[in-house]
Scaffold this active site. Structure first.
Site, PDB file in Angstrom:
ATOM      1  N   ASP A 128      84.945 132.478  59.740  1.00  0.00           N
ATOM      2  CA  ASP A 128      86.060 132.746  58.829  1.00  0.00           C
ATOM      3  C   ASP A 128      86.233 131.559  57.901  1.00  0.00           C
ATOM      4  O   ASP A 128      85.960 130.412  58.286  1.00  0.00           O
ATOM      5  CB  ASP A 128      87.353 132.981  59.613  1.00  0.00           C
ATOM      6  CG  ASP A 128      87.359 134.308  60.358  1.00  0.00           C
ATOM      7  OD1 ASP A 128      86.718 135.264  59.884  1.00  0.00           O
ATOM      8  OD2 ASP A 128      88.024 134.396  61.402  1.00  0.00           O
ATOM      9  N   ASP A 146      86.214 141.027  56.936  1.00  0.00           N
ATOM     10  CA  ASP A 146      87.590 141.384  57.286  1.00  0.00           C
ATOM     11  C   ASP A 146      88.303 142.002  56.089  1.00  0.00           C
ATOM     12  O   ASP A 146      89.074 142.960  56.232  1.00  0.00           O
ATOM     13  CB  ASP A 146      88.371 140.152  57.750  1.00  0.00           C
ATOM     14  CG  ASP A 146      87.783 139.507  58.983  1.00  0.00           C
ATOM     15  OD1 ASP A 146      87.139 140.208  59.791  1.00  0.00           O
ATOM     16  OD2 ASP A 146      87.974 138.288  59.144  1.00  0.00           O
TER      17      ASP A 146
END
Length: 168
Positions: A128, A146
């Site tokens: 991330d 995401d």
């Protein structure tokens, strides 16, 4: 006069355009993750704007680091879940190929799910790096995969609301 869809976009139509959308999501997701890991060390961040940072973090769990400290089994559980979701989505794409918004949403979700499955298989965690904050609010870091999943979910809700409204 009723409008008919071209043969390939009716039920049982081609998967190719939708798999193409998913592939683009996977490629953009993986390329951005390669770029961020080549520039940043784990935990390193850089302010881009007053509300957005780039920061390299790892997520061993699911959304918002759910089960991140579960001991390792979650890697395989979330990988299996992502693969199962991909198979169901492919079936739905094939069956409903003529429903453009529905299939676009599913293709985004498919690409995002597989992008994160690739991370879990290759690294044991999801990479991330997008970090947003406004005032006292700070969202957990996330990635392109995401984002695609979230946009796909919003499109699914919008498509269903549209379908319900047309049915009245």
């Amino acid at each position: 006069m009723a409008k008919t869809l071209p043969k390939q976009s009716q039920a049982g139509g081609t998967l190719a355009p939708w798999l193409g959308v998913a592939l683009i999501v996977i490629l953009v997701d993986q390329l951005t993750k390669i770029a961020i890991t080549s520039v940043f060390r784990y935990g390193e961040g850089r302010a881009v704007t007053s509300f957005f940072n780039l920061v390299l973090v790892y997520n061993r769990g699911a959304a918002f680091s759910f089960l991140a400290t579960a001991g390792g089994w979650q890697r395989w559980a979330f990988t299996a879940l992502g693969i199962a979701a991909a198979l169901v989505i492919c079936y739905l794409l094939k069956r409903h190929a003529g429903q453009r918004m529905f299939c676009t949403a599913l293709a985004l979700i498919l690409g995002g799910a597989l992008g994160n499955v690739i991370d879990r298989l290759m690294y044991g965690h999801v990479i991330d790096f997008l970090d947003f904050h406004v005032g006292g609010w700070h969202w957990p870091a996330f990635n392109v995969a995401d984002s695609a999943i979230t946009i796909g979910a919003v499109l699914l809700v919008f498509d269903e609301l549209r379908r319900v409204r047309r049915g009245r």
